[in-house]
Design a protein around this motif. Structure first.
Motif, short mmCIF file in Angstrom:
data_model
loop_
_atom_site.label_atom_id
_atom_site.label_comp_id
_atom_site.label_asym_id
_atom_site.label_seq_id
_atom_site.Cartn_x
_atom_site.Cartn_y
_atom_site.Cartn_z
N LEU A 33 -10.14 -7.22 -0.42
CA LEU A 33 -10.26 -7.88 -1.72
C LEU A 33 -8.92 -8.01 -2.44
N LYS A 141 -15.12 -11.98 -9.78
CA LYS A 141 -14.20 -12.56 -8.78
C LYS A 141 -14.20 -11.74 -7.49
N TYR A 142 -14.30 -10.41 -7.62
CA TYR A 142 -14.30 -9.57 -6.43
C TYR A 142 -15.65 -9.65 -5.73
N LYS A 145 -15.78 -12.80 -3.75
CA LYS A 145 -14.87 -12.70 -2.60
C LYS A 145 -15.50 -11.84 -1.51
N LYS A 149 -16.94 -12.87 2.43
CA LYS A 149 -16.31 -12.33 3.63
C LYS A 149 -17.22 -11.46 4.48
#
Lengths: 302, 192
Positions: A33, A141-142, A145, A149
Motif C-alpha cells: 500500500l 484510498k488504502y 488500493k 490488489k
C-alpha cells in the motif's frame, strides 16, 4: 534531517520479543500500500502491564512514549492531518489511547505527569494521535488500493475473527469497533471472499491478561473461545492482537491436552491472511512461526 | 440505618439487609470511599447501585464465581475493606471492559476494581507473580527480555532493531511514584 513520508510505529514488548511474524506480515501489507512504518529509539512498555499495581506509573510510561514521538515528529511527514502513532497490539493501542485522552481532559493529571516527565527532560504536549494499524486500512484510498490488489480468493473458507476486547473498550476513547457487535474485522476478512462466521460470545476476552495471575484461568477462557469457534464450524481463526494470537495459537496444543479436545484450527494474523490474499507467500509472511498447523486448511487456496 | 451482608447458608451467597441495630451491621465506610475516589477511576463507587449487570456480564465470573465485580464493590462500600484488600481474587479482573460497557450507571466497575488493586498494592498486598512482572518492568522497561538476541532474530526476518529506553532514565522517571517505587518493601505478606 531528511523528511520522508510515513507513520511512526510503536512496537511494544510482545511483538518484538515473541510475535515478530505479526510485524513481518504487517510490513508486507504496508509495503503493497506504500505505507512506511518507522520505529523511534527509546520506547518502553506502554504501561498496561503495571496498571493493576500503580495506574499512575502506567500513565508515566505511556506518556513518556508519547513524548518521545512528539520530540521527533518533524522527521516524518505523516499522511494524516496530525502526527499518528500506529500500533499492532490491542493492549498498547488501548493504553496509549487512554493515556492520551486522560492527559487531554484531566488537567491535574497532566500537571502531575509532566512534573515527573520533566525530571527526564521530556514533556507531553498532546499532539499525537494513536491508531491501530488496521485503522489506516479504513482510509478510503488504502482500502480501494487493497481491494484492487487482492488476487487470491478465499471463497468457501469459514473464518472466525477474534477482535479482542482492548480494541473496542472503553468506547468513548478506543474507537476501532463496536464492543457488542464488532463488524470491521469481519468486513476486512470478507473482502477476500471468505465467510466470517458468527460464534457464541465472540466479543469476549481471550484470557491473556490473566496469564500472570492464573494461567489456568487464562486457558479456560481461551478454551471457551476455541470451543465456540469450532462449534460454529470455523475452519480458520483470524486475530489482530499478539496476546489473542498467543492464547489461541501458541496455547492451542496445551489447551487440547488440558481439556482433552481436538481443535486443529489454524490461527493467522489479519495481516498474514490479507498478505496471502494479496498473492504473497507464507514465507514472506513469516507463517512458519504460527504454531497451529495451517498447511492442510490453506492448501486448496494457495 | 445500618447495612449488612449476611451469609445465607442454604444458598451459599450473601443477602443485603438493613437494620437499625448498630451491632448487627456495618456502616458505610466513608474513609475507604474517599480513598477510592481520590484514585483515577475510583469515582464510579459513588454511582454503583448494585444492580449486578457487571457480574452478569463478567466472563471471569462465569468460570470462577469467587470473582464477582458487584460483590467486590459493595464490600468496598460497606466496610469490607480488610477482606477485599487481602483477597487474591480482586486481581482476576482481565480488564476486558465489558462490565463498564454495560454498567447501567456508567460507574466503570473495571476501573473501580483497578483502583482497589492499586490500594491493595500500596498496602503491600501484591500477588507474587505480579510482583515479578513489576520488577521486570522497573529494571528493563519491558515485560520480556529485549536484548541483542531479540534484535538478531528481528534482523533475520528483515525487521528493524528495537532500541529500548535507557534504564537510568526509567529509574529517574519512576522514582517518586507512590506505589511502583516502593512495591518490594516488605510491608505485608504476599497475597499468593
Amino acid at each position: 534531517m531528511e523528511i520522508s513520508e510515513g507513520y511512526f510505529y510503536f512496537p511494544g514488548c510482545t511483538i518484538p520479543c515473541r510475535e515478530n511474524n505479526y510485524e513481518v506480515s504487517a510490513r508486507a501489507v504496508a509495503r503493497v500500500l506504500g505505507i512506511d512504518l518507522y520505529i523511534l529509539d527509546g520506547f518502553s512498555c506502554c504501561g498496561a502491564s503495571i496498571e493493576a499495581v500503580d495506574r499512575f506509573a502506567g500513565f508515566l510510561l505511556g506518556a513518556r512514549n508519547l513524548a518521545v514521538v512528539e520530540e521527533n515528529s518533524d522527521i516524518l511527514s505523516c499522511p494524516e492531518s496530525e502526527c499518528c502513532l500506529l500500533t499492532l497490539c490491542n493492549g498498547c493501542y488501548r493504553e496509549l489511547s487512554v493515556v492520551n485522552d486522560i492527559l487531554k481532559t484531566d488537567f491535574g493529571m497532566l500537571r502531575k505527569v509532566n512534573g515527573a516527565l520533566s525530571r527526564v527532560g521530556k514533556k507531553y504536549r498532546g499532539t499525537v494521535s494513536i491508531k491501530h494499524f488496521l485503522e489506516v486500512l479504513f482510509n478510503e484510498k488504502y482500502l480501494e488500493k487493497l481491494r484492487s490488489k487482492l488476487v487470491r480468493s478465499f471463497e468457501g473458507l469459514k473464518v472466525a475473527t477474534q477482535v479482542g476486547c482492548h480494541a473496542t473498550s472503553p468506547r468513548e476513547i478506543v474507537k476501532f469497533d463496536d464492543y457488542e457487535v464488532p463488524t470491521r474485522l469481519d468486513n476486512i476478512v470478507e473482502m477476500t471472499g471468505a465467510k466470517a462466521v458468527d460464534y457464541l460470545d465472540r466479543n469476549k476476552c481471550c484470557g491473556a491478561p490473566l496469564l500472570t495471575i492464573s494461567e489456568e484461568m487464562a486457558l479456560i477462557l481461551a478454551h471457551y473461545k476455541l470451543f465456540n469457534m469450532k462449534d460454529a464450524e470455523a475452519q480458520l481463526i483470524v486475530t489482530m492482537c499478539p496476546f489473542c494470537q498467543i492464547m489461541l495459537d501458541t496455547m492451542q496444543e496445551r489447551i487440547e491436552e488440558d481439556f482433552s479436545e481436538k481443535y486443529g484450527l489454524p490461527v493467522l494474523y489479519i495481516t498474514q491472511f490479507l498478505g496471502l490474499s494479496l498473492g504473497l507467500d507464507p514465507d514472506d509472511l513469516d507463517m512458519k512461526n504460527n504454531k497451529a498447523p495451517w498447511e492442510e486448511v490453506l492448501a486448496p487456496f494457495l | 440505618m445500618y447495612f449488612s451482608l449476611r451469609k445465607n447458608e442454604s444458598r451459599g451467597d450473601h443477602i443485603l439487609s438493613f437494620s437499625s441495630n448498630k451491632e448487627s451491621g456495618k456502616r458505610i465506610d466513608f474513609d475507604f470511599i474517599n480513598e477510592l475516589i481520590s484514585r483515577t477511576g475510583g469515582i464510579g463507587v459513588l454511582k454503583c447501585m448494585s444492580c449486578g449487570i457487571c457480574s452478569a456480564s463478567c466472563i471471569i465470573r462465569k468460570f470462577d464465581e469467587d470473582f464477582n465485580p458487584r460483590k467486590i464493590i459493595i464490600k468496598a462500600i460497606l466496610g469490607g475493606k480488610e477482606e477485599i484488600l487481602k483477597d487474591e481474587k480482586i486481581w482476576f479482573c482481565a480488564t476486558c471492559g465489558l462490565c463498564s460497557e454495560r454498567c447501567a450507571k456508567n460507574a466503570k466497575p473495571e476501573e473501580v476494581i483497578i483502583a482497589i488493586t492499586n490500594i491493595a498494592a500500596e498496602q503491600g498486598f501484591i500477588p507474587k507473580s505480579i510482583r515479578e512482572v513489576c520488577k521486570k518492568v522497573r529494571e528493563t522497561g519491558m515485560i520480556y527480555e529485549l536484548d541483542d538476541f531479540t534484535n538478531f532474530k528481528r534482523t533475520k526476518v528483515g525487521l528493524p532493531e528495537v532500541k529500548k529506553v535507557d534504564p537510568e532514565e526509567l529509574k529517574e522517571l519512576l522514582k517518586e511514584t507512590k506505589i511502583f517505587a516502593n512495591f518490594d518493601e516488605e510491608r505485608s505478606e504476599d497475597v499468593v
